[in-house]
Design an enzyme around this catalytic site. Structure first.
Site, PDB file in Angstrom:
ATOM      1  CE1 TYR A 157      -3.160  -3.055   0.958  1.00  0.00           C
ATOM      2  CE2 TYR A 157      -4.531  -1.102   0.733  1.00  0.00           C
ATOM      3  CZ  TYR A 157      -4.404  -2.472   0.779  1.00  0.00           C
ATOM      4  OH  TYR A 157      -5.514  -3.262   0.642  1.00  0.00           O
ATOM      5  CE  LYS A 204       1.809 -18.400  -0.416  1.00  0.00           C
ATOM      6  NZ  LYS A 204       1.143 -19.705  -0.283  1.00  0.00           N
ATOM      7  CG  ASP A 237      -1.989 -20.797   1.198  1.00  0.00           C
ATOM      8  OD1 ASP A 237      -1.511 -20.592   2.333  1.00  0.00           O
ATOM      9  OD2 ASP A 237      -1.417 -21.507   0.352  1.00  0.00           O
ATOM     10  CG  ASP A 261      -7.976  -5.401   1.837  1.00  0.00           C
ATOM     11  OD1 ASP A 261      -8.998  -4.932   2.365  1.00  0.00           O
ATOM     12  OD2 ASP A 261      -7.804  -5.444   0.600  1.00  0.00           O
ATOM     13  CG  ASP A 265     -13.474  -7.733   2.622  1.00  0.00           C
ATOM     14  OD1 ASP A 265     -13.300  -6.915   3.540  1.00  0.00           O
ATOM     15  OD2 ASP A 265     -13.803  -7.411   1.462  1.00  0.00           O
TER      16      ASP A 265
HETATM   17  C1  IPM Z   1     -10.518  -1.469   3.151  1.00  0.00           C
HETATM   18  C2  IPM Z   1     -10.638  -1.140   1.691  1.00  0.00           C
HETATM   19  C3  IPM Z   1      -9.464  -0.271   1.270  1.00  0.00           C
HETATM   20  C4  IPM Z   1      -8.210  -1.082   1.484  1.00  0.00           C
HETATM   21  C5  IPM Z   1      -9.558   0.274  -0.171  1.00  0.00           C
HETATM   22  C6  IPM Z   1     -10.817   1.063  -0.397  1.00  0.00           C
HETATM   23  C7  IPM Z   1      -8.365   1.110  -0.525  1.00  0.00           C
HETATM   24  O1  IPM Z   1     -10.744  -2.283   0.922  1.00  0.00           O
HETATM   25  O2  IPM Z   1     -10.531  -0.541   3.965  1.00  0.00           O
HETATM   26  O3  IPM Z   1     -10.411  -2.649   3.487  1.00  0.00           O
HETATM   27  O4  IPM Z   1      -7.811  -1.871   0.629  1.00  0.00           O
HETATM   28  O5  IPM Z   1      -7.613  -0.917   2.543  1.00  0.00           O
HETATM   29 MN    MN Z   2     -10.863  -4.136   2.129  1.00  0.00          MN
END
Ligand code: IPM
Ligand code: MN
Length: 379
Positions: A157, A204, A237, A261, A265
């Site tokens: 990032y 990883k 993974d 990240d 999710d």
């Molecule tokens: C998050 C989002 C962000 C990230 C994007 C929007 C840049 O996916 O906050 O998880 O990847 O950090």
């Molecule tokens: Mn995200």
């Protein structure tokens, strides 16, 4: 010391960001009334739609306001025009094109030193999730309760991408300074939680050298400074399947930025989905709270999205401010906001489409109002 007034900068952003944040701010104001806390909220327009009009992602002076704020609340960023995500133009304002909204998410994280991205994966009783598109109850609520700590300032990032003769390279940057502070945060959290006294390092490192470095620093800091905490390891993974199959194994999980990240999710799918997942970007001096979902352009402006993630982001903000300022009013407010959301979830009536299906779905604003009503009834 408790403050007379707390200055909150709200960044609604793009897509569903403004709708969900507006519910969250209403909940904040109700909590303020009930617990007699003064919040001065300043909303700043920002994100990709703002960039599309102004060639800058937010008005001048906005970053300075974020710097001054006691806490920041972010909706979501990411705007589409004709189905295509808006990126900044080269040199305006960054050398390389970036997601328009980069300043609100990535630069705030980096420039304000928000090194730990704290993302609880917690299943509330009564929440169903979609397996094969059908809402079903599959996990026991008490078996999904861990926190992902995502390194928040570096890894892939950096905003840097370099051309090479046959393509492009984006570096993975992992430094000792950033790794030490984030793993320390994770170990301290495992202590405070007092559950399994365990931190899992997810990376990883079997293939990425920089991840090997992350894991080495994790091992070193954990072994030296946290003898009471168990060290646990997983490759990302394999972790992705274990977090679905065996979520009860985890207590605190820490990993490099991109790993965090993805696994946050993925973890959200076991806890009611992204409509319920909130996160805090936390540093030593500043913090920014947000629902972890994106701007979901296709749902924007329909009063349809689930505002609970944004409301739980408010809850995390109240809790963080309460600890930082030793203000028990804020801690009580945080507990009650969480209890109000939990009560609505277990009643299972006033919920958005993602949790109850399209036919019985309540609007985003109706769910926000229902949370406020619960809060008032409980006070
Ligand atoms: C998050 C989002 C962000 C990230 C994007 C929007 C840049 O996916 O906050 O998880 O990847 O950090
Ligand atoms: Mn995200």
């Amino acid at each position: 010391m408790p403050k007379q007034s707390y200055y909150i900068v709200a960044l609604p952003g793009d897509g569903i960001g403004p709708e969900v944040l507006s519910c969250a701010l209403d909940v904040l104001s109700t909590a303020g009334q009930l617990f007699r806390i003064d919040f001065q909220v300043e909303e700043i327009p920002c994100g990709g739609h703002y960039y599309a009009e102004h060639e800058t992602e937010w008005p001048e002076g906005s970053f300075e306001k974020c710097e001054k704020a006691d806490a920041i609340l972010l909706g979501a960023v990411g705007h589409e025009v004709d189905g295509k995500t808006v990126f900044t133009k080269p040199g305006k304002p960054y050398p390389e094109p970036q997601l328009a909204g980069f300043a609100q998410v990535i630069l705030n994280r980096q420039k304000l030193g928000l090194y730990a991205n704290v993302r609880p994966v917690k299943l509330y009783p009564g929440v169903k999730h979609k397996i094969h598109g059908v809402l079903k109850q599959v996990w026991d609520a008490d078996k999904v309760d861990y926190v992902v700590i995502r390194e928040n300032t570096e890894d892939a990032y950096t905003g840097e991408t370099n051309s090479i003769p046959d393509g492009q390279v984006t570096p993975i940057r992992i430094t000792r300074t950033a790794t030490e502070r984030v793993v320390r945060y994770a170990f301290n959290l495992a202590r405070r939680r007092g559950k399994q006294h365990k931190v899992t390092c997810v990376d990883k490192s079997n293939i990425i050298g920089a991840h090997r470095f992350f894991r080495d620093v994790f091992r070193e800091v954990g072994g030296r400074e946290f003898p009471d905490i168990k060290l646990d390891y997983a490759y990302v993974d394999a972790f992705c399947q274990w977090q679905i199959r065996n979520p009860e194994w985890y207590d605190v999980v820490v990993g490099p930025n991109l790993v965090g990240d993805i696994i946050s999710d993925n973890g959200a799918t076991t806890a009611g989905g992204l409509g319920l997942a909130a996160g805090g970007n936390i540093g030593d001096e500043h913090a920014m709270f947000e629902p972890i979902h994106g701007s979901a352009p296709k749902h924007a402006g329909k009063d349809k999205a689930n505002p609970m993630a944004a409301i739980l982001a408010v809850q995390m903000m109240l809790d963080w401010l309460g600890t930082r300022h030793e203000d028990s009013r804020l801690h009580r407010a945080a507990q009650q906001v969480e209890a109000a959301v939990a009560a609505l979830l277990s009643e299972g009536k006033t919920l958005t489409y993602d949790l109850i299906g399209e036919e019985q779905a309540a609007r985003c604003s109706e769910v926000g109002a229902a949370v406020e009503e619960k809060l008032r009834a409980m006070a």
